[in-house]
Design a protein around this motif. Sequence first.
Motif, PDB file in Angstrom:
ATOM      1  N   VAL A  18     -70.038  46.499  41.918  1.00 53.01           N
ATOM      2  CA  VAL A  18     -70.333  45.048  41.524  1.00 53.01           C
ATOM      3  C   VAL A  18     -71.447  44.218  42.194  1.00 53.01           C
ATOM      4  O   VAL A  18     -72.172  43.633  41.681  1.00 53.01           O
ATOM      5  N   VAL A  22     -74.818  41.987  40.923  1.00 49.63           N
ATOM      6  CA  VAL A  22     -74.818  40.610  41.626  1.00 49.63           C
ATOM      7  C   VAL A  22     -76.331  40.500  42.278  1.00 49.63           C
ATOM      8  O   VAL A  22     -76.952  39.395  42.096  1.00 49.63           O
ATOM      9  N   LEU A 144     -66.410  32.172  47.397  1.00 48.61           N
ATOM     10  CA  LEU A 144     -67.335  31.755  48.738  1.00 48.61           C
ATOM     11  C   LEU A 144     -66.578  30.687  49.552  1.00 48.61           C
ATOM     12  O   LEU A 144     -66.889  30.563  50.596  1.00 48.61           O
ATOM     13  N   ARG A 146     -63.720  30.796  50.322  1.00 41.12           N
ATOM     14  CA  ARG A 146     -62.338  31.497  51.065  1.00 41.12           C
ATOM     15  C   ARG A 146     -62.672  31.484  52.768  1.00 41.12           C
ATOM     16  O   ARG A 146     -63.657  31.842  52.950  1.00 41.12           O
TER      17      ARG A 146
ATOM     18  N   PHE B  25     -74.030  34.002  47.169  1.00 41.63           N
ATOM     19  CA  PHE B  25     -73.076  34.934  46.672  1.00 41.63           C
ATOM     20  C   PHE B  25     -73.960  36.247  47.015  1.00 41.63           C
ATOM     21  O   PHE B  25     -73.409  36.972  47.618  1.00 41.63           O
ATOM     22  N   ALA B  26     -75.140  36.412  46.442  1.00 40.27           N
ATOM     23  CA  ALA B  26     -75.909  37.647  46.786  1.00 40.27           C
ATOM     24  C   ALA B  26     -76.269  37.825  48.219  1.00 40.27           C
ATOM     25  O   ALA B  26     -76.009  38.900  48.616  1.00 40.27           O
ATOM     26  N   GLU B  28     -74.573  36.528  50.491  1.00 41.64           N
ATOM     27  CA  GLU B  28     -73.407  36.895  51.338  1.00 41.64           C
ATOM     28  C   GLU B  28     -72.925  38.225  51.180  1.00 41.64           C
ATOM     29  O   GLU B  28     -72.250  38.780  52.349  1.00 41.64           O
ATOM     30  N   ILE B  29     -72.894  38.723  50.108  1.00 38.14           N
ATOM     31  CA  ILE B  29     -72.604  40.091  50.046  1.00 38.14           C
ATOM     32  C   ILE B  29     -73.496  41.012  50.938  1.00 38.14           C
ATOM     33  O   ILE B  29     -73.012  41.815  51.744  1.00 38.14           O
ATOM     34  N   TYR B  33     -72.059  43.312  53.976  1.00 38.65           N
ATOM     35  CA  TYR B  33     -72.282  44.683  54.163  1.00 38.65           C
ATOM     36  C   TYR B  33     -72.950  45.265  55.570  1.00 38.65           C
ATOM     37  O   TYR B  33     -72.742  46.373  55.936  1.00 38.65           O
ATOM     38  N   PRO B 119     -67.142  50.309  50.001  1.00 32.39           N
ATOM     39  CA  PRO B 119     -66.663  49.572  49.135  1.00 32.39           C
ATOM     40  C   PRO B 119     -65.354  48.900  49.215  1.00 32.39           C
ATOM     41  O   PRO B 119     -65.041  47.704  49.019  1.00 32.39           O
ATOM     42  N   GLU B 120     -64.629  49.791  49.545  1.00 39.01           N
ATOM     43  CA  GLU B 120     -63.197  49.304  49.955  1.00 39.01           C
ATOM     44  C   GLU B 120     -63.270  48.548  50.945  1.00 39.01           C
ATOM     45  O   GLU B 120     -62.622  47.233  51.111  1.00 39.01           O
ATOM     46  N   LEU B 122     -65.709  46.552  51.942  1.00 34.64           N
ATOM     47  CA  LEU B 122     -66.162  45.327  51.651  1.00 34.64           C
ATOM     48  C   LEU B 122     -65.211  44.330  50.888  1.00 34.64           C
ATOM     49  O   LEU B 122     -65.558  43.017  51.068  1.00 34.64           O
ATOM     50  N   ASN B 127     -62.500  39.443  50.614  1.00 34.55           N
ATOM     51  CA  ASN B 127     -61.239  38.932  50.054  1.00 34.55           C
ATOM     52  C   ASN B 127     -61.122  38.814  48.775  1.00 34.55           C
ATOM     53  O   ASN B 127     -60.921  37.755  48.242  1.00 34.55           O
ATOM     54  N   VAL B 128     -61.748  39.714  47.910  1.00 30.33           N
ATOM     55  CA  VAL B 128     -61.656  39.660  46.531  1.00 30.33           C
ATOM     56  C   VAL B 128     -60.697  40.840  45.986  1.00 30.33           C
ATOM     57  O   VAL B 128     -60.741  41.716  46.416  1.00 30.33           O
ATOM     58  N   GLU B 132     -61.135  40.191  39.755  1.00 35.99           N
ATOM     59  CA  GLU B 132     -62.249  39.259  40.139  1.00 35.99           C
ATOM     60  C   GLU B 132     -63.415  40.197  39.793  1.00 35.99           C
ATOM     61  O   GLU B 132     -64.517  39.293  38.922  1.00 35.99           O
ATOM     62  N   LEU B 133     -63.547  41.126  40.403  1.00 34.32           N
ATOM     63  CA  LEU B 133     -64.865  41.850  40.383  1.00 34.32           C
ATOM     64  C   LEU B 133     -65.114  42.297  38.930  1.00 34.32           C
ATOM     65  O   LEU B 133     -66.338  42.255  38.511  1.00 34.32           O
ATOM     66  N   VAL B 135     -64.361  40.933  36.093  1.00 32.99           N
ATOM     67  CA  VAL B 135     -64.875  39.895  35.271  1.00 32.99           C
ATOM     68  C   VAL B 135     -66.133  39.612  35.511  1.00 32.99           C
ATOM     69  O   VAL B 135     -67.030  39.375  34.702  1.00 32.99           O
ATOM     70  N   LEU B 136     -66.474  39.390  36.955  1.00 28.01           N
ATOM     71  CA  LEU B 136     -68.091  39.112  37.379  1.00 28.01           C
ATOM     72  C   LEU B 136     -68.778  40.213  36.947  1.00 28.01           C
ATOM     73  O   LEU B 136     -70.000  39.858  36.165  1.00 28.01           O
ATOM     74  N   LYS B 137     -68.660  41.428  37.148  1.00 28.33           N
ATOM     75  CA  LYS B 137     -69.548  42.375  36.622  1.00 28.33           C
ATOM     76  C   LYS B 137     -69.766  42.406  35.007  1.00 28.33           C
ATOM     77  O   LYS B 137     -70.917  42.504  34.648  1.00 28.33           O
TER      78      LYS B 137
END
Lengths: 146, 146
Positions: A18, A22, A144, A146, B25-26, B28-29, B33, B119-120, B122, B127-128, B132-133, B135-137
Amino acid sequence: MSLQIESMTNQLNISEQVCFPVYLFAKEIINQYRPFLEELELTYPQYLVMLVLWEQETQTVNQLGEKLKLDSGTLTPLLKRMEHKAFITRIRSTVDQRIVNITLTKKGKLLKEKATCIPEKLMQAMNVTVEELAVLKNIITKILDR
Amino acid sequence: MSLQIESMTNQLNISEQVCFPVYLFAKEIINQYRPFLEELELTYPQYLVMLVLWEQETQTVNQLGEKLKLDSGTLTPLLKRMEHKAFITRIRSTVDQRIVNITLTKKGKLLKEKATCIPEKLMQAMNVTVEELAVLKNIITKILDR
DNA sequence: TATAATTAAGTTGTGTGCAATTTAATTGTG
DNA sequence: CACAATTAAATTGCACACAACTTAATTATA
Protein backbone atom coordinates in the motif's frame (compact mmCIF):
# COMPACT_ATOMS: atom_id res chain seq x y z
CA MET A 1 3.16 -23.11 -10.64
CA SER A 2 4.78 -22.97 -7.22
CA LEU A 3 6.72 -19.97 -8.43
CA GLN A 4 3.52 -18.22 -9.42
CA ILE A 5 1.91 -18.95 -6.08
CA GLU A 6 4.99 -17.75 -4.28
CA SER A 7 4.90 -14.54 -6.28
CA MET A 8 1.20 -14.00 -5.69
CA THR A 9 1.43 -14.42 -1.96
CA ASN A 10 4.75 -12.68 -1.48
CA GLN A 11 4.36 -9.82 0.97
CA LEU A 12 7.29 -8.08 -0.67
CA ASN A 13 5.64 -7.98 -4.08
CA ILE A 14 5.55 -4.28 -4.84
CA SER A 15 2.06 -4.52 -6.31
CA GLU A 16 0.82 -5.81 -2.97
CA GLN A 17 2.21 -2.92 -0.99
CA VAL A 18 0.00 0.00 0.00
CA CYS A 19 2.91 2.29 0.79
CA PHE A 20 4.04 2.41 -2.81
CA PRO A 21 0.73 3.75 -4.22
CA VAL A 22 0.65 6.31 -1.42
CA TYR A 23 4.18 7.39 -2.34
CA LEU A 24 3.22 7.60 -6.04
CA PHE A 25 0.00 9.44 -5.23
CA ALA A 26 1.75 12.07 -3.13
CA LYS A 27 4.29 12.67 -5.89
CA GLU A 28 1.53 12.79 -8.51
CA ILE A 29 -0.39 15.40 -6.51
CA ILE A 30 2.69 17.62 -6.32
CA ASN A 31 3.29 17.15 -10.06
CA GLN A 32 -0.32 18.08 -10.82
CA TYR A 33 -0.01 21.20 -8.66
CA ARG A 34 3.23 22.26 -10.35
CA PRO A 35 1.88 24.06 -13.44
CA PHE A 36 -0.74 25.95 -11.40
CA LEU A 37 1.74 26.89 -8.69
CA GLU A 38 4.36 27.98 -11.22
CA GLU A 39 2.01 30.79 -12.21
CA LEU A 40 2.18 31.96 -8.58
CA GLU A 41 5.97 31.44 -8.39
CA LEU A 42 5.44 28.88 -5.63
CA THR A 43 6.60 25.31 -5.04
CA TYR A 44 4.23 22.91 -3.28
CA PRO A 45 5.86 23.19 0.17
CA GLN A 46 5.93 26.97 -0.25
CA TYR A 47 2.23 26.85 -1.14
CA LEU A 48 1.57 24.95 2.09
CA VAL A 49 3.34 27.71 4.02
CA MET A 50 1.13 30.26 2.25
CA LEU A 51 -2.02 28.30 3.15
CA VAL A 52 -1.05 28.40 6.81
CA LEU A 53 -0.15 32.10 6.68
CA TRP A 54 -3.34 33.04 4.83
CA GLU A 55 -5.18 31.75 7.89
CA GLN A 56 -3.00 33.73 10.31
CA GLU A 57 -0.66 36.23 8.77
CA THR A 58 2.08 36.18 11.40
CA GLN A 59 3.56 33.00 12.85
CA THR A 60 6.88 31.86 14.24
CA VAL A 61 9.08 29.38 12.40
CA ASN A 62 8.21 26.89 15.13
CA GLN A 63 4.47 27.31 14.65
CA LEU A 64 4.80 26.79 10.90
CA GLY A 65 6.95 23.74 11.54
CA GLU A 66 4.42 22.18 13.90
CA LYS A 67 1.53 22.69 11.51
CA LEU A 68 3.43 21.47 8.45
CA LYS A 69 5.56 18.86 10.27
CA LEU A 70 8.78 20.40 9.01
CA ASP A 71 11.89 21.25 11.01
CA SER A 72 14.02 24.39 10.86
CA GLY A 73 16.51 22.60 8.64
CA THR A 74 13.84 22.51 5.95
CA LEU A 75 11.99 25.70 6.80
CA THR A 76 14.84 28.18 7.22
CA PRO A 77 16.13 27.96 3.62
CA LEU A 78 12.59 27.59 2.24
CA LEU A 79 11.44 30.73 4.07
CA LYS A 80 14.52 32.62 2.89
CA ARG A 81 13.53 31.83 -0.69
CA MET A 82 9.99 33.04 0.00
CA GLU A 83 11.38 36.20 1.58
CA HIS A 84 13.53 36.72 -1.50
CA LYS A 85 10.39 36.52 -3.63
CA ALA A 86 8.83 39.12 -1.28
CA PHE A 87 5.89 36.94 -0.20
CA ILE A 88 6.92 37.09 3.47
CA THR A 89 9.16 38.97 5.88
CA ARG A 90 11.43 37.28 8.45
CA ILE A 91 11.78 39.49 11.50
CA ARG A 92 13.48 38.42 14.69
CA SER A 93 11.32 39.09 17.74
CA THR A 94 12.48 41.89 20.03
CA VAL A 95 10.80 40.21 23.02
CA ASP A 96 12.62 36.90 22.52
CA GLN A 97 15.60 37.16 20.23
CA ARG A 98 15.54 33.43 19.52
CA ILE A 99 12.21 33.67 17.71
CA VAL A 100 11.81 34.68 14.06
CA ASN A 101 8.36 35.94 13.10
CA ILE A 102 7.19 35.16 9.60
CA THR A 103 4.65 37.67 8.26
CA LEU A 104 2.81 37.91 4.96
CA THR A 105 3.69 40.92 2.83
CA LYS A 106 1.04 42.79 0.86
CA LYS A 107 2.18 40.80 -2.20
CA GLY A 108 1.78 37.60 -0.20
CA LYS A 109 -1.74 38.50 0.90
CA LEU A 110 -2.75 39.47 -2.65
CA LEU A 111 -1.63 36.06 -3.90
CA LYS A 112 -4.53 34.42 -2.06
CA GLU A 113 -7.03 35.62 -4.65
CA LYS A 114 -5.06 34.08 -7.50
CA ALA A 115 -4.91 30.82 -5.51
CA THR A 116 -8.60 30.39 -4.74
CA CYS A 117 -9.30 28.51 -7.98
CA ILE A 118 -6.45 26.03 -7.52
CA PRO A 119 -8.21 23.33 -5.44
CA GLU A 120 -11.01 23.20 -8.01
CA LYS A 121 -8.56 23.09 -10.93
CA LEU A 122 -6.63 20.31 -9.28
CA MET A 123 -9.69 18.14 -8.75
CA GLN A 124 -10.49 18.49 -12.43
CA ALA A 125 -6.89 17.84 -13.48
CA MET A 126 -6.74 14.66 -11.38
CA ASN A 127 -10.28 13.69 -12.31
CA VAL A 128 -11.39 12.88 -8.77
CA THR A 129 -14.76 13.25 -7.09
CA VAL A 130 -15.55 14.99 -3.82
CA GLU A 131 -16.67 11.64 -2.43
CA GLU A 132 -13.36 9.92 -3.19
CA LEU A 133 -11.48 12.76 -1.56
CA ALA A 134 -13.73 12.64 1.49
CA VAL A 135 -13.14 8.91 2.00
CA LEU A 136 -9.39 9.33 1.48
CA LYS A 137 -9.13 12.23 3.89
CA ASN A 138 -11.23 10.40 6.44
CA ILE A 139 -9.06 7.28 6.50
CA ILE A 140 -5.74 9.11 6.33
CA THR A 141 -6.48 11.64 9.06
CA LYS A 142 -7.83 8.85 11.25
CA ILE A 143 -4.54 6.96 10.89
CA LEU A 144 -2.37 10.07 11.32
CA ASP A 145 -4.24 11.14 14.46
CA ARG A 146 -3.40 7.92 16.30
CA MET B 1 -19.21 35.55 13.04
CA SER B 2 -18.86 36.32 9.35
CA LEU B 3 -15.14 35.75 9.77
CA GLN B 4 -15.76 32.35 11.26
CA ILE B 5 -18.09 31.41 8.43
CA GLU B 6 -15.59 32.64 5.88
CA SER B 7 -12.90 30.54 7.49
CA MET B 8 -15.09 27.45 7.67
CA THR B 9 -16.05 27.59 4.00
CA ASN B 10 -12.71 28.77 2.62
CA GLN B 11 -11.44 26.32 0.06
CA LEU B 12 -7.89 27.39 0.84
CA ASN B 13 -8.18 26.44 4.51
CA ILE B 14 -5.43 23.89 4.94
CA SER B 15 -7.58 21.69 7.15
CA GLU B 16 -10.07 21.39 4.28
CA GLN B 17 -7.48 20.21 1.79
CA VAL B 18 -7.05 16.52 1.02
CA CYS B 19 -3.65 16.98 -0.57
CA PHE B 20 -2.06 18.03 2.68
CA PRO B 21 -2.98 14.86 4.64
CA VAL B 22 -1.78 12.77 1.69
CA TYR B 23 1.53 14.66 1.74
CA LEU B 24 1.84 14.17 5.52
CA PHE B 25 0.87 10.51 5.25
CA ALA B 26 3.48 9.77 2.58
CA LYS B 27 6.17 11.45 4.70
CA GLU B 28 4.99 9.59 7.80
CA ILE B 29 5.17 6.25 6.02
CA ILE B 30 8.77 6.92 5.00
CA ASN B 31 9.63 8.02 8.53
CA GLN B 32 8.08 4.85 9.96
CA TYR B 33 10.07 2.73 7.51
CA ARG B 34 13.34 4.50 8.34
CA PRO B 35 14.41 2.55 11.46
CA PHE B 36 13.59 -0.82 9.87
CA LEU B 37 15.33 0.07 6.61
CA GLU B 38 18.39 1.44 8.40
CA GLU B 39 19.06 -2.10 9.62
CA LEU B 40 19.26 -3.11 5.95
CA GLU B 41 21.34 -0.05 5.00
CA LEU B 42 18.55 1.09 2.67
CA THR B 43 16.64 4.30 2.19
CA TYR B 44 12.97 4.09 1.21
CA PRO B 45 13.52 4.76 -2.52
CA GLN B 46 16.36 2.24 -2.49
CA TYR B 47 14.01 -0.26 -0.81
CA LEU B 48 11.52 0.30 -3.65
CA VAL B 49 14.27 -0.52 -6.16
CA MET B 50 15.03 -3.69 -4.22
CA LEU B 51 11.34 -4.70 -4.22
CA VAL B 52 11.27 -4.41 -8.01
CA LEU B 53 14.56 -6.28 -8.41
CA TRP B 54 13.51 -9.07 -6.03
CA GLU B 55 10.72 -9.80 -8.49
CA GLN B 56 13.06 -9.79 -11.50
CA GLU B 57 16.74 -9.71 -10.74
CA THR B 58 17.95 -7.92 -13.87
CA GLN B 59 16.33 -4.80 -15.29
CA THR B 60 17.40 -1.74 -17.24
CA VAL B 61 17.47 1.71 -15.66
CA ASN B 62 14.52 2.55 -17.91
CA GLN B 63 12.46 -0.39 -16.68
CA LEU B 64 13.09 0.56 -13.07
CA GLY B 65 12.19 4.14 -13.87
CA GLU B 66 8.90 3.19 -15.48
CA LYS B 67 7.87 0.97 -12.60
CA LEU B 68 8.89 3.45 -9.91
CA LYS B 69 8.04 6.62 -11.89
CA LEU B 70 11.55 7.99 -11.49
CA ASP B 71 13.79 9.48 -14.16
CA SER B 72 17.47 8.87 -14.77
CA GLY B 73 18.31 12.09 -12.96
CA THR B 74 17.07 10.45 -9.77
CA LEU B 75 17.96 6.85 -10.52
CA THR B 76 21.53 7.16 -11.76
CA PRO B 77 23.02 8.55 -8.53
CA LEU B 78 20.69 6.39 -6.39
CA LEU B 79 21.80 3.23 -8.22
CA LYS B 80 25.44 4.26 -7.92
CA ARG B 81 24.98 4.42 -4.14
CA MET B 82 23.37 0.98 -4.17
CA GLU B 83 26.21 -0.35 -6.30
CA HIS B 84 28.68 1.12 -3.82
CA LYS B 85 26.91 -0.81 -1.05
CA ALA B 86 27.24 -3.94 -3.25
CA PHE B 87 23.50 -4.68 -3.48
CA ILE B 88 23.50 -4.35 -7.27
CA THR B 89 25.81 -4.25 -10.28
CA ARG B 90 25.56 -1.70 -13.09
CA ILE B 91 26.73 -3.25 -16.34
CA ARG B 92 26.40 -1.58 -19.71
CA SER B 93 24.77 -3.87 -22.27
CA THR B 94 27.06 -5.16 -25.01
CA VAL B 95 24.11 -5.48 -27.40
CA ASP B 96 23.04 -1.86 -26.98
CA GLN B 97 25.69 0.32 -25.40
CA ARG B 98 23.10 2.92 -24.34
CA ILE B 99 21.49 0.50 -21.91
CA VAL B 100 22.73 -0.15 -18.39
CA ASN B 101 21.57 -3.41 -16.84
CA ILE B 102 20.97 -3.39 -13.11
CA THR B 103 21.40 -6.81 -11.50
CA LEU B 104 21.05 -8.00 -7.92
CA THR B 105 24.24 -9.24 -6.32
CA LYS B 106 24.25 -12.24 -4.00
CA LYS B 107 24.24 -9.78 -1.10
CA GLY B 108 21.25 -8.04 -2.65
CA LYS B 109 19.35 -11.30 -3.06
CA LEU B 110 20.12 -12.36 0.51
CA LEU B 111 18.68 -9.09 1.81
CA LYS B 112 15.20 -10.23 0.78
CA GLU B 113 14.96 -12.60 3.73
CA LYS B 114 15.74 -9.87 6.23
CA ALA B 115 13.09 -7.71 4.57
CA THR B 116 10.17 -10.13 4.66
CA CYS B 117 9.04 -9.05 8.11
CA ILE B 118 9.05 -5.33 7.29
CA PRO B 119 5.51 -4.93 5.90
CA GLU B 120 4.10 -6.61 9.00
CA LYS B 121 6.27 -4.51 11.33
CA LEU B 122 5.19 -1.35 9.57
CA MET B 123 1.50 -2.13 9.92
CA GLN B 124 2.00 -2.61 13.63
CA ALA B 125 4.12 0.54 13.94
CA MET B 126 1.48 2.63 12.17
CA ASN B 127 -1.35 0.81 13.91
CA VAL B 128 -3.42 0.24 10.78
CA THR B 129 -5.74 -2.61 9.82
CA VAL B 130 -5.69 -4.66 6.64
CA GLU B 131 -9.14 -3.27 5.83
CA GLU B 132 -8.03 0.35 6.03
CA LEU B 133 -5.08 -0.39 3.77
CA ALA B 134 -7.31 -2.21 1.29
CA VAL B 135 -9.70 0.75 1.02
CA LEU B 136 -6.81 3.19 0.70
CA LYS B 137 -5.07 1.17 -1.97
CA ASN B 138 -8.32 0.68 -3.84
CA ILE B 139 -9.15 4.39 -4.08
CA ILE B 140 -5.60 5.54 -4.78
CA THR B 141 -4.85 3.02 -7.51
CA LYS B 142 -8.22 3.76 -9.09
CA ILE B 143 -7.31 7.47 -9.27
CA LEU B 144 -3.73 6.84 -10.44
CA ASP B 145 -4.85 4.46 -13.19
CA ARG B 146 -7.00 7.11 -14.89
C1' DT C 1 24.47 4.69 -46.95
C1' DA C 2 24.71 9.33 -45.03
C1' DT C 3 22.13 11.84 -42.00
C1' DA C 4 18.21 13.08 -39.25
C1' DA C 5 15.45 11.49 -35.49
C1' DT C 6 15.05 8.95 -31.52
C1' DT C 7 16.46 6.72 -27.38
C1' DA C 8 19.08 5.66 -22.87
C1' DA C 9 21.84 7.33 -19.38
C1' DG C 10 24.24 10.77 -17.39
C1' DT C 11 24.99 15.67 -15.80
C1' DT C 12 23.78 20.07 -13.79
C1' DG C 13 21.13 22.96 -11.00
C1' DT C 14 17.40 23.94 -7.77
C1' DG C 15 14.45 22.74 -4.00
C1' DT C 16 12.93 19.93 -0.49
C1' DG C 17 13.37 16.65 3.87
C1' DC C 18 15.64 15.13 7.73
C1' DA C 19 19.50 13.87 11.05
C1' DA C 20 22.94 15.85 13.70
C1' DT C 21 25.17 19.67 15.35
C1' DT C 22 25.90 24.61 16.48
C1' DT C 23 24.85 29.18 18.15
C1' DA C 24 22.57 32.34 20.79
C1' DA C 25 19.01 33.49 23.90
C1' DT C 26 16.00 32.44 27.65
C1' DT C 27 14.47 29.90 31.69
C1' DG C 28 15.04 27.16 35.77
C1' DT C 29 17.38 26.04 39.98
C1' DG C 30 20.61 25.86 43.76
C1' DC D 1 23.06 35.86 41.17
C1' DA D 2 25.59 32.12 38.70
C1' DC D 3 25.30 28.38 36.05
C1' DA D 4 22.99 24.39 34.09
C1' DA D 5 19.20 23.13 31.21
C1' DT D 6 16.23 24.20 27.72
C1' DT D 7 14.60 26.37 23.58
C1' DA D 8 14.54 28.50 18.70
C1' DA D 9 16.82 29.00 14.52
C1' DA D 10 20.44 28.22 11.74
C1' DT D 11 24.00 25.31 9.71
C1' DT D 12 26.01 21.18 7.66
C1' DG D 13 25.76 17.05 5.20
C1' DC D 14 23.39 13.56 2.68
C1' DA D 15 19.70 11.71 -0.28
C1' DC D 16 15.98 12.20 -3.12
C1' DA D 17 12.95 14.43 -7.12
C1' DC D 18 12.57 16.70 -11.20
C1' DA D 19 13.46 20.08 -15.07
C1' DA D 20 16.58 21.00 -18.60
C1' DC D 21 20.35 19.76 -21.04
C1' DT D 22 24.24 16.79 -22.85
C1' DT D 23 26.41 12.75 -24.69
C1' DA D 24 26.62 8.65 -27.01
C1' DA D 25 24.42 5.00 -29.37
C1' DT D 26 20.88 3.13 -32.21
C1' DT D 27 17.16 3.38 -35.58
C1' DA D 28 14.64 5.35 -39.37
C1' DT D 29 14.52 7.37 -43.70
C1' DA D 30 15.54 10.01 -47.71
